[in-house]
Design an enzyme around this catalytic site. Structure first.
Site, PDB file in Angstrom:
ATOM      1  N   ILE A 199      -0.043   0.457  -0.607  1.00  0.00           N
ATOM      2  CA  ILE A 199      -1.509   0.792  -1.470  1.00  0.00           C
ATOM      3  C   ILE A 199      -2.470  -0.012  -0.400  1.00  0.00           C
ATOM      4  O   ILE A 199      -2.371  -1.040  -0.145  1.00  0.00           O
ATOM      5  CB  ILE A 199      -1.408  -0.371  -2.597  1.00  0.00           C
ATOM      6  N   HIS A 200      -3.588   0.930  -0.139  1.00  0.00           N
ATOM      7  CA  HIS A 200      -4.534   0.245   0.670  1.00  0.00           C
ATOM      8  C   HIS A 200      -5.972   0.836   0.379  1.00  0.00           C
ATOM      9  O   HIS A 200      -7.117   0.346   0.919  1.00  0.00           O
ATOM     10  CB  HIS A 200      -4.340   0.411   2.171  1.00  0.00           C
ATOM     11  N   ARG A 201      -6.037   2.047  -0.402  1.00  0.00           N
ATOM     12  CA  ARG A 201      -7.156   2.760  -0.610  1.00  0.00           C
ATOM     13  C   ARG A 201      -8.258   1.928  -1.312  1.00  0.00           C
ATOM     14  O   ARG A 201      -7.897   1.276  -2.183  1.00  0.00           O
ATOM     15  CB  ARG A 201      -7.197   3.873  -1.424  1.00  0.00           C
ATOM     16  N   ASP A 214      -0.549   5.234  -1.833  1.00  0.00           N
ATOM     17  CA  ASP A 214      -1.874   6.047  -1.839  1.00  0.00           C
ATOM     18  C   ASP A 214      -2.408   6.202  -0.343  1.00  0.00           C
ATOM     19  O   ASP A 214      -3.332   6.743  -0.021  1.00  0.00           O
ATOM     20  CB  ASP A 214      -3.025   4.976  -2.448  1.00  0.00           C
TER      21      ASP A 214
END
Ligand code: UD1
Ligand code: UDP
Length: 384
Positions: A220-222, A304
């Protein structure tokens, strides 16, 4: 024939990995025809977000590092433009080569096009049709100043045609008469190339006590997820519920953006229950060989990330996409990936559905593993 000089611009983790495919093709097949100068903008700088990939993937060290670092979009991009312009004026390349859709891509596109140096855009034509995503703005702007556009998918080519590009354009390709090519995906090249090496060298499963086929890999990094408390909460609440209800392990190599924001944007109770859940393993970012091992041996992927979505597909894994849309629509249209956004219920529902589905298809839509060779060939043919 005089050698062609290209400047490759990298900055963010996935670009370094992508660039390894072209560097490898140049070294193996085009060393007497192409000189490559590698410029690192310094957008990513932690050892495990940058140097590890140069060391592990055999990419020559950057000739120049602009050390731009983190910052607001405007400041970061502007500092990169200034630095890249100077490098181009000093090096006088035949073209600059850029990847994907980060601020480093945009900066290089602006700097080069303004001084009339051809831009070669690898991963051109992808669209999410959501301009609130910083990457969508970056990729559209870069495509529209590029002279050679290499699209990994047919959808990417079709998107460009809708915006007025012509696939049959002939002659000398320039910004005003750009060439559009469907070439396959350099990351597919890389997944094939590094898969065996990963199997031999990676110890990530043993290091984290993970059992083949029994854990979920998640990234997850967006900014759209990390920076909005309700979204990051929905995602982590779903992961917590999945791991508890199914007694399944979830391993999350955490991007530094996410690691820094978890305590701030998750409710304290959820954060503490995740910390004390032995089935959730929050680990630092891993190397690419480790990442391939985690992907190949997982039960399923929840992410993501653009790159991780595709790699799940390359390794025949179902993927739950934590975004409201994707540029990689082929993954969704064949049913092996599903878009769920950040809704706890939708994530859990998708997990349950894929856990009981053994009929997934992974048709070959990302080329033949030789995209990088094709791109080098076309650069030699079309760059003056
Ligand atoms: C960038 C790209 C994104 C890509 C991602 C790949 C843009 C607009 N976004 O997002 O498209 O998917 O890279 O990973 O270009 N940080 C560190 N150490 C690092 C790098 C970053 O601590 O080595 C932290 C900093 O707090 C920084 C934050 O992560 O402010 C975000 O980094 P940044 O490069 O701005 O964006 P990414 O989220 O990494
Ligand atoms: N990746 C990696 N280690 C990690 C997480 C990701 O090597 O801990 C690789 C991943 O295999 C893929 C690329 O980095 O090739 C994707 O990068 P990221 O998710 O940061 O960006 P995106 O693809 O979304 O732009």
């Amino acid at each position: 024939m005089r050698k062609k000089k290209i400047i490759t611009i990298v900055g963010a983790r996935p670009q370094i990995i992508k660039a390894s495919a072209i560097s490898r093709a140049v070294a193996l097949f085009f060393a007497d025809q192409i000189d490559e100068v590698i410029v690192h903008t310094g957008q990513h700088y932690d050892e495990n977000m940058s140097q590890v990939f140069f060391d592990e993937l055999g990419i020559p060290s950057p000739d120049i590092n602009l050390s731009v670092g983190s910052g607001s979009h405007g400041k970061q991009t502007a500092t990169m433009i200034e630095g890249i312009e100077k490098v181009i004026l000093d090096e006088k390349p035949n073209a600059i080569v850029v990847y994907g859709d980060t601020n480093s891509t945009l900066a290089a596109g602006v700097a080069a096009s303004k001084i009339h140096i051809p831009v070669v855009h690898i991963e051109a034509g992808l669209r999410s049709y959501n301009k609130k995503m910083p990457e969508e703005v970056n990729r559209i702007m870069c495509d529209h100043v590029s002279s050679l556009l290499f699209s990994p998918t047919k959808t990417g080519v079709e998107n460009l045609l809708k915006e007025g590009f012509k696939q049959e354009a002939a002659g000398n390709y320039t910004m005003d008469n750009p060439g559009v090519f469907h070439c396959g995906d350099v990351m597919y090249d890389n997944s094939i190339h590094f898969s065996e090496m990963s199997a031999q060298e990676s110890t990530v499963l043993a290091d984290n006590k993970l059992i083949e086929g029994e854990y979920i890999l998640s990234t997850i990094h967006r900014n759209d997820n990390t920076d909005k408390p309700e979204r990051i909460t929905g995602i982590f609440a779903a992961l917590q519920a999945i791991s508890k209800e199914n007694n399944v392990e979830i391993v999350l190599p955490l991007h530094p953006r996410t690691a820094k924001i978890l305590t701030q944007n998750l409710p304290a109770e959820l954060y503490l229950s995740i910390q004390s859940n032995p089935n959730i393993k929050l680990i630092p970012p891993v190397s690419f060989l480790d990442m391939i091992a985690l992907e190949k041996n997982s039960k399923m992927v929840i992410t993501d990330s653009g790159g991780v979505q595709k790699e799940a597909f390359f390794f025949n894994k179902a993927c739950i996409i934590l975004r409201p849309e994707t540029e990689w629509i082929e993954l969704v249209s064949c049913g092996s990936a599903t878009i769920v956004g950040w809704s706890k219920d939708k994530i859990i529902e998708a997990y349950n559905r894929y856990s009981n589905d053994s009929s997934l298809r992974f048709p070959p839509v990302f080329g033949d593993g030789k995209a990088a060779e094709f791109i080098c060939d076309m650069m030699l043919k079309h760059l003056s």
